[in-house]
Scaffold this motif. Structure first.
Motif, PDB file in Angstrom:
ATOM      1  N   GLU D   5       0.824  -1.211   0.000  1.00  0.00           N
ATOM      2  CA  GLU D   5       0.000   0.000   0.000  1.00  0.00           C
ATOM      3  C   GLU D   5       0.856   1.258   0.000  1.00  0.00           C
ATOM      4  O   GLU D   5       0.555   2.229  -0.651  1.00  0.00           O
ATOM      5  CB  GLU D   5      -0.946   0.003   1.204  1.00  0.00           C
ATOM      6  N   THR D   6       1.912   1.190   0.789  1.00  0.00           N
ATOM      7  CA  THR D   6       2.837   2.318   0.819  1.00  0.00           C
ATOM      8  C   THR D   6       3.294   2.654  -0.592  1.00  0.00           C
ATOM      9  O   THR D   6       3.426   3.808  -0.968  1.00  0.00           O
ATOM     10  CB  THR D   6       4.092   1.979   1.663  1.00  0.00           C
ATOM     11  N   LYS D   8       1.826   2.663  -3.195  1.00  0.00           N
ATOM     12  CA  LYS D   8       0.879   3.387  -4.039  1.00  0.00           C
ATOM     13  C   LYS D   8       1.064   4.903  -4.013  1.00  0.00           C
ATOM     14  O   LYS D   8       0.590   5.612  -4.870  1.00  0.00           O
ATOM     15  CB  LYS D   8      -0.552   3.058  -3.622  1.00  0.00           C
ATOM     16  N   ILE D   9       1.732   5.382  -2.980  1.00  0.00           N
ATOM     17  CA  ILE D   9       1.996   6.823  -2.947  1.00  0.00           C
ATOM     18  C   ILE D   9       2.935   7.163  -4.104  1.00  0.00           C
ATOM     19  O   ILE D   9       3.982   6.551  -4.266  1.00  0.00           O
ATOM     20  CB  ILE D   9       2.627   7.236  -1.605  1.00  0.00           C
ATOM     21  N   LYS D  59      -8.987   4.379   4.135  1.00  0.00           N
ATOM     22  CA  LYS D  59      -7.784   4.094   3.341  1.00  0.00           C
ATOM     23  C   LYS D  59      -7.145   5.389   2.835  1.00  0.00           C
ATOM     24  O   LYS D  59      -5.907   5.551   2.864  1.00  0.00           O
ATOM     25  CB  LYS D  59      -8.169   3.182   2.168  1.00  0.00           C
ATOM     26  N   THR D  60      -7.974   6.312   2.377  1.00  0.00           N
ATOM     27  CA  THR D  60      -7.444   7.609   1.937  1.00  0.00           C
ATOM     28  C   THR D  60      -6.830   8.361   3.117  1.00  0.00           C
ATOM     29  O   THR D  60      -5.763   8.979   2.991  1.00  0.00           O
ATOM     30  CB  THR D  60      -8.565   8.457   1.299  1.00  0.00           C
ATOM     31  N   GLU D  63      -3.437   7.082   3.689  1.00  0.00           N
ATOM     32  CA  GLU D  63      -2.455   7.604   2.727  1.00  0.00           C
ATOM     33  C   GLU D  63      -1.950   8.982   3.141  1.00  0.00           C
ATOM     34  O   GLU D  63      -0.768   9.291   2.989  1.00  0.00           O
ATOM     35  CB  GLU D  63      -3.072   7.676   1.325  1.00  0.00           C
ATOM     36  N   HIS D  64      -2.852   9.791   3.687  1.00  0.00           N
ATOM     37  CA  HIS D  64      -2.432  11.128   4.115  1.00  0.00           C
ATOM     38  C   HIS D  64      -1.610  11.065   5.406  1.00  0.00           C
ATOM     39  O   HIS D  64      -0.680  11.848   5.587  1.00  0.00           O
ATOM     40  CB  HIS D  64      -3.646  12.052   4.239  1.00  0.00           C
ATOM     41  N   GLU D  66       0.364   8.639   6.043  1.00  0.00           N
ATOM     42  CA  GLU D  66       1.660   8.214   5.480  1.00  0.00           C
ATOM     43  C   GLU D  66       2.489   9.410   4.990  1.00  0.00           C
ATOM     44  O   GLU D  66       3.689   9.469   5.192  1.00  0.00           O
ATOM     45  CB  GLU D  66       1.441   7.259   4.304  1.00  0.00           C
ATOM     46  N   ARG D  67       1.811  10.338   4.313  1.00  0.00           N
ATOM     47  CA  ARG D  67       2.521  11.517   3.830  1.00  0.00           C
ATOM     48  C   ARG D  67       3.081  12.348   4.971  1.00  0.00           C
ATOM     49  O   ARG D  67       4.182  12.895   4.892  1.00  0.00           O
ATOM     50  CB  ARG D  67       1.567  12.463   3.092  1.00  0.00           C
TER      51      ARG D  67
END
Lengths: 179, 179, 179, 179
Positions: D5-6, D8-9, D59-60, D63-64, D66-67
């Motif tokens: 998943e990581t 995907k960034i 999930k979104t 992702e944020h 993660e950022r």
């Protein structure tokens, strides 16, 4: 530095170096004209601290709100924020800033930046309370928010300033009682 | 900066979530009307970083200044600060704020507060560079300061904003090269 | 609030709500053990303000440095920063943080973040002076920097803390004399 | 978050100047060892933004989050804060700081100061959300708070850091969707 030297600091400015009573009167009047009494702010402070400090009164909260609005740093933030709200209403302000303030645009954060400058006056422990009241909008903050949304009045800065003063007064109380 | 140079900044930054190309054009034009080109700011950034990074060019500094003024947080601070400078000049602003801004009153710190919001965009390592250029007044900052003191123009916010953008660009470069 | 009510705020906590004399003694001793006397800090403050305020003495600067280190917010930043310097030296700290602190890594900005918390105690006008001394490294700051680079001692936090206290004391003086 | 998943960034963020993928792995592991998964933080972010943005998924939000933990400024704050929590537990830290951290002393604000540095990475609009979650303690924050109060573990910094990352991710989402 020896204890006796500390004592030499002249009494007359022990309290007042960063305070300004004359401008205090100006900002209190300005907030009143925009619909906010210091007692409205004290009520929010009481809501934040009442449950933690037995015997705390709204009157004591008001005394701490009074101290906060004596600080030059706070006064400058109030003078600037309220002026921006008023100039947005009057049409003297140019676009796109005017539109951002009139709609209280979500990605405009200068109101929060000024609010933090107010909160900082009593230290970082006030950040949490500021964020909480800015989100939950107790008392006068809710009222300002609704007037801002439903009339021609602009309260983009004022509601954050009110929350910041309330949070700073809560910090001032915490330093006094919990210290 | 020429249009074709702007275009060299990779597309993925232009589309970044916190960037705004349309408002970028507005704030760049606003600063130009107040006497500041992005290349003036890049020259200050070069003065800060040139000695530490071999081969750094003013052109690269300009690219990083461009990135800084793409950020919404920065744009909002510029829009607000320059509006305050202009409204102080025009007489639309009320007292005592107007007088404070026209004389760049030493105990008024809202200009520094907005500047910090700009610097913060690339993190806390930029605080030092901001303070240094605000005090030493290199290049365009000195010029703005003298015009502010000797004419009817008010640059209370603009000089701090220029220093803050230069410092933020220096941080951006540091993250890129020293990382 | 009526004037006479303001006067009711009890004298005993008019000065001391945010101050702490006991912890003051702890942090002063801690800084001494790390090589810094309050008079070293006062000398930097004098260097910042001496030219602007006729008749200012290093003794007065020292009195204002004393006030700064009485503030809880400042004491907490000192306790935390010096502890981090010491734990980096001792080896009790884990990697990669330890390595960053021992080399005073340029992209590590938590030292500046703590410094800003100190400066904020007397408002935003102190940001500039902090940045300036952090960059020009007058007096004890230069000495700490060199010891940090050439020995096993770690002064990553201490030099910023010293600069921040000096800048905050300069703000305190500015509020007193320029007000 | 799973490795795939990581991935995907988009690459361009991974290589951004202010990001650091290697230290990201370190801080993610560190938080895990202290009881926090990035998905716990994403759940708080979802709680903050889900009602405003139709179709937003956890999930979104992840992702944020993660950022946010890719940013050097954030990583440095995490490394420093968690180290302080751990050193307080271990006994390597000296008094009175250790006692303050172990009891999560109400007038100690350095944890909030580090949290603000994290929030600032996506601008001032995140202050409010940070304060709100710090006060209402949703999900993992409540759990950390209770463990901190009832066991030998110290979470003075961790709970603020978690709230700050969640608030910064909420800002990141706001910039993306509301812009």
């Amino acid at each position: 530095m020896a204890e006796n030297e500390t004592a030499k600091i002249p009494k007359e400015y022990a309290d007042d170096r960063v305070n300004d009573t004359k401008t205090r009167d100006v900002v209190v009047k300005m907030m009143k004209e925009r619909g906010v009494e210091l007692s409205d702010i004290a009520a929010i402070t009481y809501g934040l601290q009442g449950k933690y400090i037995p015997g705390l009164s709204e009157k004591t909260c008001l005394e701490h709100v009074e101290r906060v609005v004596m600080k030059r740093e706070v006064q400058n933030a109030i003078l600037t924020g309220l002026e921006l709200d008023k100039l947005a209403e009057s049409g003297a302000m140019s676009e796109p800033l005017r539109g951002m303030l009139l709609e209280d645009y979500g990605l405009y954060g200068v109101d929060e930046v000024l609010a933090l400058a107010i909160v900082n006056v009593y230290g970082s422990i006030g950040f949490t309370n500021f964020g909480y009241v800015d989100k939950t909008k107790p008392g006068i903050i809710k009222k300002l928010d609704e007037i801002g949304k439903n009339t021609d009045q602009c309260h983009t800065f004022l509601d954050d300033i009110v929350g910041a003063i309330a949070a700073a007064a809560a910090s001032s109380i915490a330093h006094r009682y919990a210290g």
